[in-house]
Design a protein around this motif. Sequence first.
Motif, short mmCIF file in Angstrom:
data_model
loop_
_atom_site.label_atom_id
_atom_site.label_comp_id
_atom_site.label_asym_id
_atom_site.label_seq_id
_atom_site.Cartn_x
_atom_site.Cartn_y
_atom_site.Cartn_z
N ARG A 1 -18.51 -11.84 3.80
CA ARG A 1 -17.93 -11.21 2.61
C ARG A 1 -16.41 -11.31 2.67
NH1 ARG A 1 -20.11 -5.40 3.64
NH2 ARG A 1 -18.75 -4.90 1.87
N ASP A 2 -15.78 -11.29 1.49
CA ASP A 2 -14.33 -11.27 1.45
C ASP A 2 -13.82 -9.98 2.07
OD1 ASP A 2 -14.20 -13.72 0.18
OD2 ASP A 2 -14.18 -12.83 -1.83
N LEU A 3 -12.77 -10.08 2.85
CA LEU A 3 -12.19 -8.89 3.46
C LEU A 3 -11.59 -7.99 2.38
CD1 LEU A 3 -10.34 -10.28 6.60
CD2 LEU A 3 -12.51 -9.06 6.53
N PRO A 4 -11.72 -6.68 2.54
CA PRO A 4 -11.09 -5.77 1.57
C PRO A 4 -9.57 -5.84 1.69
CG PRO A 4 -12.00 -4.54 3.42
CD PRO A 4 -12.46 -5.96 3.59
N PHE A 5 -8.88 -5.48 0.63
CA PHE A 5 -7.42 -5.46 0.64
C PHE A 5 -6.93 -4.06 0.99
CE2 PHE A 5 -3.37 -4.64 -1.60
CZ PHE A 5 -2.58 -5.56 -0.92
N PHE A 6 -5.98 -4.01 1.92
CA PHE A 6 -5.39 -2.74 2.33
C PHE A 6 -3.94 -2.73 1.88
CE2 PHE A 6 -8.76 -3.69 5.35
CZ PHE A 6 -9.49 -2.50 5.36
N LYS A 7 -3.63 -1.87 0.93
CA LYS A 7 -2.28 -1.81 0.35
C LYS A 7 -1.21 -1.58 1.41
CE LYS A 7 0.48 0.97 -2.90
NZ LYS A 7 0.46 2.13 -3.84
N TYR A 8 -1.51 -0.72 2.38
CA TYR A 8 -0.51 -0.35 3.37
C TYR A 8 -0.60 -1.17 4.67
CZ TYR A 8 -0.12 3.65 0.22
OH TYR A 8 0.04 4.44 -0.89
N HIS A 9 -1.51 -2.12 4.70
CA HIS A 9 -1.63 -3.02 5.86
C HIS A 9 -2.28 -4.30 5.37
CE1 HIS A 9 -2.19 -3.04 10.52
NE2 HIS A 9 -1.89 -4.24 10.07
#
Length: 297
Positions: free
Chosen positions: A123-131
């Motif tokens: 699966r595509d990795l989730p996006f982390f706004k602060y990292h």
Amino acid sequence: MDKRIEKLKEINITLSKAISKSNKFWFEHILPSQSATPLFEEAEKELNAILSERPNDANFWRMLSNVKTYTMDYAEAITALEKAIALENKQKDKTQLIELAAHKDVQKPKPKVKKTSSDVAKRDLPFFKYHPEPTLTGAFETDTVVTCDCCKKPTDVYYTSPFYAIDDIEALCPWCIADGKAAKKFEGSFQDDVSVDDVNDQQKLIELTERTPGYRGLQQEYWLAHCNDYCAFKGYVGWQEIEPLLSEFADIETDLANAGGISLADLPKYLQDNGSCQGYLFQCTCCNKYRLYYDFD
């Protein structure tokens, strides 16, 4: 303005942008990010053009050496720096040449598509706004397939620390971090909510502490903020990594004073990636200005 000075500034801007987008640091043995590669190529093209006209200008040879160092073309970086030394014979260049020589046999990796035997990791990795780049910063490990302690599914992208909880957690997958399941299940957090700058928004604090992978500090990790929002953690840095970015900091002297009191003039003597004084680079998610935190071992 002298055309030479104007050209130096022009190429330096391109190079600074490339470095800021590269998602890597000085002698980190990974290729620059895809967004940075065209900028490094542009800087190299401009440097080669100006050096054909000004082959006796050491500054342009130094800049070319920097480009080649970031792109892991160490043999070419050494050649360019040797030409700068032949022209000006500066001690700083000689010291850098010694460092370069230690990396001359490192093989430049080829870009490749990551394969996995784990269904969940496809699966595509989730996006982390602060990292935003947790794999590049080392927050996520990718060396083997493990079982996530939260969802009990196999994953070859996983997080090990820091995580503040009563239970002894060995590994968490990115998806259980991103949706808050891991923090909720184990009543834990990825960042101490006391060791953060003040932001007037409780939901942002929750996103940072419960849904964002942390980073490893030599002492207690601290998370900086700017524009009333938490900054994005960009990675571990020393003086060599931040020197090209000094003009892009919000207020580096205040950051230094708050972290421990080192002056900007003394920073080159102390700040070193993987050294006794470790730097941590943050970037505002609103205005893109940088901030710096550091600690000692």
